[in-house]
Structure formats: C-alpha cells, structure tokens
Design a protein around this motif. Structure first.
Motif, PDB file in Angstrom:
ATOM      1  N   UNK A   1       1.131  -1.151  -0.047  1.00  0.00           N
ATOM      2  CA  UNK A   1       0.091  -0.083  -0.141  1.00  0.00           C
ATOM      3  C   UNK A   1       0.819   1.794   0.108  1.00  0.00           C
ATOM      4  N   UNK A   2       1.387   2.085  -0.909  1.00  0.00           N
ATOM      5  CA  UNK A   2       1.437   3.412  -1.168  1.00  0.00           C
ATOM      6  C   UNK A   2       1.998   4.218   0.185  1.00  0.00           C
ATOM      7  N   UNK A   3       0.562   4.164   0.825  1.00  0.00           N
ATOM      8  CA  UNK A   3       0.900   5.370   1.968  1.00  0.00           C
ATOM      9  C   UNK A   3       1.375   4.322   3.112  1.00  0.00           C
ATOM     10  N   UNK A   4       1.079   2.990   3.409  1.00  0.00           N
ATOM     11  CA  UNK A   4       1.645   2.410   4.436  1.00  0.00           C
ATOM     12  C   UNK A   4       2.881   2.414   3.840  1.00  0.00           C
ATOM     13  N   UNK A   5       3.658   1.966   2.543  1.00  0.00           N
ATOM     14  CA  UNK A   5       5.158   2.025   2.474  1.00  0.00           C
ATOM     15  C   UNK A   5       5.646   3.273   3.001  1.00  0.00           C
TER      16      UNK A   5
ATOM     17  N   UNK B   1      12.344  -6.344  17.272  1.00  0.00           N
ATOM     18  CA  UNK B   1      12.121  -5.117  16.403  1.00  0.00           C
ATOM     19  C   UNK B   1      11.797  -4.767  16.388  1.00  0.00           C
ATOM     20  N   UNK B   2      11.779  -2.675  16.100  1.00  0.00           N
ATOM     21  CA  UNK B   2      10.796  -1.604  15.706  1.00  0.00           C
ATOM     22  C   UNK B   2      10.239  -1.483  14.841  1.00  0.00           C
ATOM     23  N   UNK B   3      10.368  -1.885  13.869  1.00  0.00           N
ATOM     24  CA  UNK B   3       9.337  -1.192  12.252  1.00  0.00           C
ATOM     25  C   UNK B   3       9.872  -2.744  11.785  1.00  0.00           C
ATOM     26  N   UNK B   4       8.762  -3.843  11.242  1.00  0.00           N
ATOM     27  CA  UNK B   4       8.791  -4.305  10.652  1.00  0.00           C
ATOM     28  C   UNK B   4       8.374  -3.757   9.268  1.00  0.00           C
ATOM     29  N   UNK B   5       9.062  -4.191   7.826  1.00  0.00           N
ATOM     30  CA  UNK B   5       8.647  -3.358   6.586  1.00  0.00           C
ATOM     31  C   UNK B   5       8.171  -4.751   5.858  1.00  0.00           C
ATOM     32  N   UNK B   6       7.060  -5.159   5.225  1.00  0.00           N
ATOM     33  CA  UNK B   6       6.586  -6.230   4.883  1.00  0.00           C
ATOM     34  C   UNK B   6       6.292  -5.390   3.102  1.00  0.00           C
ATOM     35  N   UNK B   7       7.274  -6.317   2.541  1.00  0.00           N
ATOM     36  CA  UNK B   7       7.701  -6.307   0.886  1.00  0.00           C
ATOM     37  C   UNK B   7       6.657  -7.515   0.681  1.00  0.00           C
ATOM     38  N   UNK B   8       6.361  -8.350   1.324  1.00  0.00           N
ATOM     39  CA  UNK B   8       5.973 -10.092   0.744  1.00  0.00           C
ATOM     40  C   UNK B   8       6.328 -10.608   0.795  1.00  0.00           C
ATOM     41  N   UNK B   9       6.642 -11.721   0.076  1.00  0.00           N
ATOM     42  CA  UNK B   9       7.600 -12.871  -0.085  1.00  0.00           C
ATOM     43  C   UNK B   9       8.809 -12.675  -0.714  1.00  0.00           C
ATOM     44  N   UNK B  10       9.770 -12.767   0.018  1.00  0.00           N
ATOM     45  CA  UNK B  10      11.333 -12.616  -0.277  1.00  0.00           C
ATOM     46  C   UNK B  10      11.349 -13.233  -2.028  1.00  0.00           C
ATOM     47  N   UNK B  11      12.442 -13.205  -2.691  1.00  0.00           N
ATOM     48  CA  UNK B  11      11.885 -12.740  -3.874  1.00  0.00           C
ATOM     49  C   UNK B  11      13.721 -14.305  -4.206  1.00  0.00           C
TER      50      UNK B  11
END
Length: 244
Positions: free
Chosen positions: A9-13, A166-176
């Motif tokens: 989500x662009x705003x979440x990103x 960990x303070x922040x988790x950036x969820x970018x979907x499954x890793x490549x």
C-alpha cells in the motif's frame, strides 16, 4: 512495541519507511525485505544498535553482520580498497546477491564485532531496501531469524522469531529467493568463495578467473603439511548462518 507496515500500500509504504528511518536513528532495529531473504538491520555506526542486533539473533561478537548499502559509492567509502577484482564483481553483479569481503576503511568509527579489520558489503536488488538505505545510510544487516533457525522469507516469519526486539517491520511480501547471497573474500591475492548462494560459483569464476574454494583447502592439506594459521580465515561473516 513493534509495528508492521504493509508496503504494498503506497501510504503504508511511505509511513513505514519514515518510521524505519526514525527507528534506525534512535538506535533501534528494523526488518526489511531484500532480493534474497528478509534482513534485520541496525545503524552500522551505532555500536549499541549493532550489539542489539547480535543479541536479538542470539549471536556473539565473533559472528559480525555484513553491511548493506544503497549505492556503489557508499560501499567504496567503507573499504580500504576493492583489490584487483572488486570493481569488476560490482559491475557484473550489483545490485544483486553478491557480498564481497574487503579490508575495512581504518578511518571509520564503528564496531561490528570481531571483524579482524574486514567488512562484508552488498547492495541489494530490491527497490524498497535501497530506498530505505539511501535514507539511513549503511546498515548492519543479518538474516531476520534466530541463529540456527531458517531465514525468514516473509515479514510475518521474521516477527514470529524476533518479536518486539525489532521496532519496525517493513512487509514487502515474500522474498525473491530462498538462497542467501554468495560471499567472496577479496582480502587475499586470489578471490576465495566463502559461501555459494544465489549466484553460482561458475559465474563468479567467469569474472575473476581463479576462485579458491574449500575443495582447494582440502587438496592443500592432503599434499603438504599444515602451516601455522589461525583457526578461521580473517573474514567478517559466518559463511553458513548469514543470509545477507
């Protein structure tokens, strides 16, 4: 308490990256996706943050993390020199799944652990990771898992293992990829393969010509007496349990 951001989500990103940058500047840990597996990162120039990273993973200082960068220029500022083959390897495989071990810049004030004067550096091929790295500067990054456990391929897997450390988790979907990066040591006269990962050894050899491996060490031990060497080669990464 930690927070996970859905970066699809662009705003979440946007919010997630801003929060991750703030967390890094406070000396806290963040989890980020890469082109290999998820990593847990800390400001490379804040020793207590790096120690928190090692503690979160259950590691000692004898297993220091590599450093991820957002540009080739940032990488070259961290090392004393690239040796004969460093620039060629970066030109061929960066951004991408290759970690190179070089002599660290002796003028830098940092403490990654017992590095023996070396540093492992990589520029990932992942737009979210690079966007974050350009804001934070170099991050000490290790695979987002407890030592001895499988590397996390999703933010959720990382969170289950690392929790509120960990303070922040950036969820970018499954890793490549499931494979970690390939690691090549450039601190000697001849490049040495420390770990074969996402980039096969034959592709590295096509660039550098001669590439030493563990098999070469076995041959040397068979054919001649052992020299008086330290127990481990002078590198800054554990070749089996680090995914960056």
């Amino acid at each position: 308490m930690s927070r996970r951001y859905d970066c699809s989500d662009p705003m979440e990103r946007t919010r997630g990256i801003a929060e991750a940058v703030s967390a890094v500047r406070r000396g806290e840990l963040v989890v980020l996706p890469t082109d290999t597996v998820y990593g847990v990162g800390a400001d490379a120039f804040t020793p207590p943050a790096v120690q928190s990273l090692l503690d979160a993973k259950g590691r000692g200082r004898d297993m220091p993390p590599p450093v991820l960068v957002g540009s080739v220029r940032a990488a070259t500022a961290l090392v004393e020199d690239l040796g004969t083959y460093g620039q060629d390897l970066m030109d061929e495989f960066w951004p991408g799944a290759l970690t190179i071990i070089c002599r660290a810049n002796r003028n830098l004030l940092w403490d990654l652990g017992e590095t023996r004067g070396t540093v492992g550096v990589r520029m990932p091929m992942h737009d979210l990771a690079v966007e974050l790295l350009k804001e934070t500067g170099p991050l000490a990054v290790s695979s987002a898992n407890l030592t001895g456990q499988p590397a996390a391929r999703t933010a959720e897997e990382a969170e289950k293992m690392l929790g509120d450390s960990v303070s922040v988790y950036l969820d970018g979907g499954p890793s490549g990829r499931a494979e970690p990066s390939t690691i090549v040591d450039l601190t000697g006269a001849v490049p040495r393969l420390l770990r074969e990962g996402a980039i096969p050894a034959d592709k590295i050899r096509a660039v550098v010509g001669v590439l030493l491996t563990d098999e070469d060490d076995e041959d040397e031990r068979t054919d001649q007496p052992l020299p008086d060497l330290p127990e481990e080669p002078p590198v800054s990464l554990d070749k089996k349990d680090d995914a960056k």
